[in-house]
Design a protein around this motif. Sequence first.
Motif, PDB file in Angstrom:
ATOM      1  N   TYR A 278      -5.783   8.259   4.904  1.00  0.00           N
ATOM      2  CA  TYR A 278      -4.784   7.511   4.146  1.00  0.00           C
ATOM      3  C   TYR A 278      -5.300   6.192   3.580  1.00  0.00           C
ATOM      4  CZ  TYR A 278      -1.588  10.829   6.305  1.00  0.00           C
ATOM      5  OH  TYR A 278      -0.967  11.992   6.724  1.00  0.00           O
ATOM      6  N   GLY A 279      -6.461   5.747   4.038  1.00  0.00           N
ATOM      7  CA  GLY A 279      -7.031   4.519   3.515  1.00  0.00           C
ATOM      8  C   GLY A 279      -6.711   3.310   4.377  1.00  0.00           C
ATOM      9  N   GLU A 281      -5.695   0.330   3.535  1.00  0.00           N
ATOM     10  CA  GLU A 281      -4.496  -0.427   3.164  1.00  0.00           C
ATOM     11  C   GLU A 281      -3.264   0.110   3.874  1.00  0.00           C
ATOM     12  OE1 GLU A 281      -1.768  -1.534  -0.759  1.00  0.00           O
ATOM     13  OE2 GLU A 281      -3.695  -0.511  -1.017  1.00  0.00           O
ATOM     14  N   SER A 282      -3.089   1.430   3.873  1.00  0.00           N
ATOM     15  CA  SER A 282      -1.933   2.031   4.543  1.00  0.00           C
ATOM     16  C   SER A 282      -1.980   1.790   6.050  1.00  0.00           C
ATOM     17  CB  SER A 282      -1.879   3.529   4.253  1.00  0.00           C
ATOM     18  OG  SER A 282      -1.637   3.776   2.881  1.00  0.00           O
ATOM     19  N   ARG A 285      -0.914  -1.853   6.544  1.00  0.00           N
ATOM     20  CA  ARG A 285       0.484  -2.114   6.190  1.00  0.00           C
ATOM     21  C   ARG A 285       1.439  -1.531   7.227  1.00  0.00           C
ATOM     22  NH1 ARG A 285       2.000  -3.702   1.472  1.00  0.00           N
ATOM     23  NH2 ARG A 285       0.157  -2.805   0.418  1.00  0.00           N
ATOM     24  N   SER A 383       1.701  -7.374   6.818  1.00  0.00           N
ATOM     25  CA  SER A 383       2.007  -6.071   6.213  1.00  0.00           C
ATOM     26  C   SER A 383       2.093  -6.180   4.699  1.00  0.00           C
ATOM     27  CB  SER A 383       3.329  -5.542   6.779  1.00  0.00           C
ATOM     28  OG  SER A 383       3.644  -4.278   6.244  1.00  0.00           O
ATOM     29  N   SER A 385       0.503  -8.204   2.887  1.00  0.00           N
ATOM     30  CA  SER A 385      -0.800  -8.616   2.347  1.00  0.00           C
ATOM     31  C   SER A 385      -1.879  -7.565   2.527  1.00  0.00           C
ATOM     32  CB  SER A 385      -1.255  -9.917   3.035  1.00  0.00           C
ATOM     33  OG  SER A 385      -0.281 -10.935   2.917  1.00  0.00           O
ATOM     34  N   ALA A 386      -1.513  -6.356   2.913  1.00  0.00           N
ATOM     35  CA  ALA A 386      -2.501  -5.337   3.295  1.00  0.00           C
ATOM     36  C   ALA A 386      -3.426  -4.925   2.156  1.00  0.00           C
ATOM     37  CB  ALA A 386      -1.787  -4.105   3.849  1.00  0.00           C
ATOM     38  N   ARG A 387      -3.058  -5.168   0.923  1.00  0.00           N
ATOM     39  CA  ARG A 387      -3.870  -4.706  -0.200  1.00  0.00           C
ATOM     40  C   ARG A 387      -5.270  -5.344  -0.197  1.00  0.00           C
ATOM     41  NH1 ARG A 387      -1.950  -4.621  -6.578  1.00  0.00           N
ATOM     42  NH2 ARG A 387      -3.717  -3.382  -7.341  1.00  0.00           N
ATOM     43  N   ILE A 388      -5.427  -6.460   0.473  1.00  0.00           N
ATOM     44  CA  ILE A 388      -6.702  -7.174   0.454  1.00  0.00           C
ATOM     45  C   ILE A 388      -7.838  -6.330   1.021  1.00  0.00           C
ATOM     46  CG2 ILE A 388      -6.334  -8.265   2.697  1.00  0.00           C
ATOM     47  CD1 ILE A 388      -7.757 -10.701   1.687  1.00  0.00           C
ATOM     48  N   LYS A 390      -8.622  -3.383   0.511  1.00  0.00           N
ATOM     49  CA  LYS A 390      -9.254  -2.485  -0.471  1.00  0.00           C
ATOM     50  C   LYS A 390     -10.578  -3.047  -0.957  1.00  0.00           C
ATOM     51  CE  LYS A 390      -5.639   0.307  -2.554  1.00  0.00           C
ATOM     52  NZ  LYS A 390      -4.976   0.692  -3.823  1.00  0.00           N
TER      53      LYS A 390
END
Length: 390
Positions: A278-279, A281-282, A285, A383, A385-388, A390
């Motif tokens: 799932y990566g 980021e997931s 988050r 949660s 800010s999880a995109r960081i 990537k």
Amino acid sequence: MNSTTDAAVAGKPATPSLAGARRATRLIFLVSGIGMSAWAPMVPYAKARLGLDDAQLGLALLAFGGGSMLSMPFVGWLAHRLGNRTLIVASGLLMCLALPVLAMVTNITELIGVLLYFGVVLGAVDVAMNAHAVDVERLDGGRLMSGFHGLFSVGGLTGAALTSALLAVGVPLTAAASVLAILLAVVVLWLRSDLLDDAPTADTPRKEPMRMPHALAWLLGLLCFVSFLAEGAMLDWSAVFLRDVRGISAASAGFGYAFFSAAMVVGRFSGDRFVGRYGPESAMRIGAALAAAGFLLVACVSGVVMSLVGFVLIGLGASNIVPVMFSAAGRLPNTSPAIAIATVTTLGYVGLLSGPALIGLVAHISSLPMAFAGVAGLLVLVSFSARIVK
């Protein structure tokens, strides 16, 4: 890197050495988890023996995170210059010495001094073993970091549960701590030969300059601050919460951290597969949101059973946040893995430095459940800010 590592990078046969390095990395994560979590059941004893209130205990616990935070910038430099193996073995043995001494302190000054020392050596083990794990993961070519941290959680479960069990059957605190220290020292000495020999030599000196960490390392560190604060809340305050708020005996209160650690084990041993599918980021988050829900359950719902369920949710949610961030930091361009991880963990340990004191202050002003609710709010920010990662 040594010739064996170079051979692995070049595609030459190096499987036995890599297999040994994986095993040794798992063992040092296990040892570190046992060493740190053995302190959790000692906290109520220290509080009662020294006659400390919540605010005084919180201030004393500043030394633990402070020692780690102050040492980590230097630890990154030492690991970069001397090699991770040298630092892992030296700091691992020094960590073992702290456990029986923590059981014997007689006043708050001694407690602060020993916790400062304990924090310094645990911080050194933390940076060096994670930098070593990044090297092993890179050589292996797969995702291993959550599994390594899973062994740290096994250590957390083992250290807290074993210490609590020994205390529950009447073994003196100093004797229990001494037995654990001796066993851990033997393991550290045994695993040394399997660690990657990354120390510079006369033929391959480390001449590369020390660079400032990548900007993303600082951002990851801010999120790591919150995650470490949450884990530190479990380490330093879970037993106190169960004893003072839920009425569990001091001898059994350490099992709260054991429930948290058991959930961390489950989450981390399934984490590499989850992150791969799932990566990152997931994983970050969902995990931060679940941990926030666990803190709210502990804070807002009465009863020992529901508190233990909350600890389980916190452990499951927090299990893969730090591995994802460390793995991301170790892969940042133009930055030594040891230095990047030292940056992230230094900011993380600011959470251990300020977190126990802040929780103790809030508990003193209002209540310990209210302090736990505040931690839940910070995890909600993680949660979002999880995109960081990537």
